[in-house]
Design a protein around this motif. Structure first.
Motif, PDB file in Angstrom:
ATOM      1  N   SER A   1      38.013  62.875  49.344  1.00 38.87           N
ATOM      2  CA  SER A   1      38.051  61.876  48.282  1.00 38.87           C
ATOM      3  C   SER A   1      39.401  61.891  47.571  1.00 38.87           C
ATOM      4  N   LEU A   2      39.754  60.741  47.047  1.00 34.76           N
ATOM      5  CA  LEU A   2      40.921  60.589  46.181  1.00 34.76           C
ATOM      6  C   LEU A   2      40.579  59.567  45.105  1.00 34.76           C
ATOM      7  N   ARG A   3      41.257  59.681  43.966  1.00 33.42           N
ATOM      8  CA  ARG A   3      41.134  58.656  42.939  1.00 33.42           C
ATOM      9  C   ARG A   3      42.518  58.143  42.590  1.00 33.42           C
ATOM     10  N   LEU A   4      42.697  56.855  42.776  1.00 26.99           N
ATOM     11  CA  LEU A   4      43.947  56.202  42.409  1.00 26.99           C
ATOM     12  C   LEU A   4      43.835  55.649  40.997  1.00 26.99           C
ATOM     13  N   SER A   5      44.952  55.678  40.285  1.00 23.13           N
ATOM     14  CA  SER A   5      45.027  55.113  38.948  1.00 23.13           C
ATOM     15  C   SER A   5      46.172  54.115  38.889  1.00 23.13           C
ATOM     16  N   CYS A   6      46.008  53.113  38.053  1.00 22.49           N
ATOM     17  CA  CYS A   6      47.057  52.114  37.849  1.00 22.49           C
ATOM     18  C   CYS A   6      47.100  51.803  36.354  1.00 22.49           C
ATOM     19  N   ALA A   7      48.189  52.213  35.725  1.00 21.36           N
ATOM     20  CA  ALA A   7      48.367  51.969  34.298  1.00 21.36           C
ATOM     21  C   ALA A   7      49.189  50.699  34.104  1.00 21.36           C
ATOM     22  N   ALA A   8      48.715  49.833  33.239  1.00 28.32           N
ATOM     23  CA  ALA A   8      49.353  48.535  33.021  1.00 28.32           C
ATOM     24  C   ALA A   8      49.920  48.437  31.615  1.00 28.32           C
ATOM     25  N   SER A   9      50.995  47.683  31.502  1.00 26.47           N
ATOM     26  CA  SER A   9      51.558  47.395  30.186  1.00 26.47           C
ATOM     27  C   SER A   9      50.853  46.184  29.590  1.00 26.47           C
ATOM     28  N   GLY A  10      51.112  45.934  28.309  1.00 26.09           N
ATOM     29  CA  GLY A  10      50.578  44.748  27.679  1.00 26.09           C
ATOM     30  C   GLY A  10      49.416  45.043  26.742  1.00 26.09           C
ATOM     31  N   ARG A  11      49.256  44.156  25.767  1.00 24.43           N
ATOM     32  CA  ARG A  11      48.219  44.353  24.756  1.00 24.43           C
ATOM     33  C   ARG A  11      46.949  43.572  25.054  1.00 24.43           C
ATOM     34  N   THR A  12      46.953  42.836  26.174  1.00 26.90           N
ATOM     35  CA  THR A  12      45.770  42.045  26.512  1.00 26.90           C
ATOM     36  C   THR A  12      45.212  42.454  27.868  1.00 26.90           C
ATOM     37  N   PHE A  13      45.301  43.753  28.161  1.00 25.59           N
ATOM     38  CA  PHE A  13      44.850  44.256  29.457  1.00 25.59           C
ATOM     39  C   PHE A  13      43.414  43.834  29.745  1.00 25.59           C
ATOM     40  N   SER A  14      42.574  43.816  28.746  1.00 28.89           N
ATOM     41  CA  SER A  14      41.161  43.506  28.974  1.00 28.89           C
ATOM     42  C   SER A  14      40.967  42.125  29.585  1.00 28.89           C
ATOM     43  N   ARG A  15      41.950  41.260  29.475  1.00 32.26           N
ATOM     44  CA  ARG A  15      41.851  39.916  30.033  1.00 32.26           C
ATOM     45  C   ARG A  15      42.395  39.828  31.457  1.00 32.26           C
ATOM     46  N   TYR A  16      43.056  40.895  31.922  1.00 31.03           N
ATOM     47  CA  TYR A  16      43.675  40.830  33.239  1.00 31.03           C
ATOM     48  C   TYR A  16      42.624  40.893  34.347  1.00 31.03           C
ATOM     49  N   PHE A  17      42.856  40.146  35.387  1.00 29.40           N
ATOM     50  CA  PHE A  17      42.164  40.327  36.655  1.00 29.40           C
ATOM     51  C   PHE A  17      42.927  41.412  37.402  1.00 29.40           C
ATOM     52  N   MET A  18      42.241  42.445  37.850  1.00 24.84           N
ATOM     53  CA  MET A  18      42.894  43.591  38.472  1.00 24.84           C
ATOM     54  C   MET A  18      42.380  43.796  39.890  1.00 24.84           C
ATOM     55  N   GLY A  19      43.240  44.330  40.728  1.00 26.37           N
ATOM     56  CA  GLY A  19      42.815  44.574  42.094  1.00 26.37           C
ATOM     57  C   GLY A  19      43.617  45.660  42.776  1.00 26.37           C
ATOM     58  N   TRP A  20      43.069  46.144  43.863  1.00 18.56           N
ATOM     59  CA  TRP A  20      43.751  47.077  44.752  1.00 18.56           C
ATOM     60  C   TRP A  20      43.858  46.428  46.129  1.00 18.56           C
ATOM     61  N   TYR A  21      45.040  46.526  46.708  1.00 17.20           N
ATOM     62  CA  TYR A  21      45.301  46.057  48.064  1.00 17.20           C
ATOM     63  C   TYR A  21      45.912  47.217  48.830  1.00 17.20           C
ATOM     64  N   ARG A  22      45.921  47.102  50.145  1.00 11.96           N
ATOM     65  CA  ARG A  22      46.560  48.136  50.945  1.00 11.96           C
ATOM     66  C   ARG A  22      47.272  47.514  52.136  1.00 11.96           C
ATOM     67  N   GLN A  23      48.306  48.233  52.586  1.00 11.82           N
ATOM     68  CA  GLN A  23      49.093  47.761  53.718  1.00 11.82           C
ATOM     69  C   GLN A  23      49.412  48.937  54.623  1.00 11.82           C
ATOM     70  N   ALA A  24      48.896  48.863  55.844  1.00  3.53           N
ATOM     71  CA  ALA A  24      49.194  49.867  56.850  1.00  3.53           C
ATOM     72  C   ALA A  24      50.456  49.455  57.598  1.00  3.53           C
ATOM     73  N   PRO A  25      51.147  50.398  58.239  1.00  4.47           N
ATOM     74  CA  PRO A  25      52.385  50.068  58.956  1.00  4.47           C
ATOM     75  C   PRO A  25      52.157  48.965  59.989  1.00  4.47           C
ATOM     76  N   GLY A  26      53.004  47.959  59.943  1.00  6.14           N
ATOM     77  CA  GLY A  26      52.926  46.868  60.902  1.00  6.14           C
ATOM     78  C   GLY A  26      51.815  45.871  60.674  1.00  6.14           C
ATOM     79  N   LYS A  27      51.112  46.010  59.547  1.00  2.57           N
ATOM     80  CA  LYS A  27      50.001  45.109  59.271  1.00  2.57           C
ATOM     81  C   LYS A  27      50.223  44.374  57.949  1.00  2.57           C
TER      82      LYS A  27
END
Length: 115
Positions: free
Chosen positions: A17-43
């Protein structure tokens, strides 16, 4: 422009298991749409999981039941808990923030799963 800083990647054995974190700037974070994407080599970069301002989530079929996306609006942070990792999960993982129609991306964090 929203600034994003990812952390938590690394090398793990299959089944781990691993846990990734992403810290964002801004005072309206609660309104952001957030996501995780990934890219493997050559894809192409593919969607992993998203979470909207109301907390509704969406997952790629390949990670359903193994990954969980969540957000802590008090900390301006979105997380990706990854369990039962497989070698095919190896990729650079990118955080996305969408606010007022503008997308911002993090620098990416490498996840490597050994068999």
């Amino acid at each position: 422009q929203v600034q994003l800083v990812e952390s938590g990647g690394g090398l793990v054995q299959a089944g781990g298991s691993l846990r990734l974190s992403c810290a964002a700037s801004g005072r309206t974070f609660s309104r952001y749409f957030m996501g995780w994407y990934r890219q493997a080599p050559g894809k192409q970069r593919d969607l992993v999981a998203t979470i909207n301002s109301g907390g509704s989530t969406n997952y790629a079929d390949s990670v359903k039941g193994r990954f969980t996306i969540s957000r802590d609006n008090a900390k301006n942070t979105v997380y990706l808990q990854m369990n039962n990792l497989k070698p095919e999960d190896t990729a650079v993982y990118y955080c996305l923030a969408r606010a007022w129609g503008i997308d911002a991306w993090g620098q990416g964090t490498q996840v490597t799963v050994s068999s």
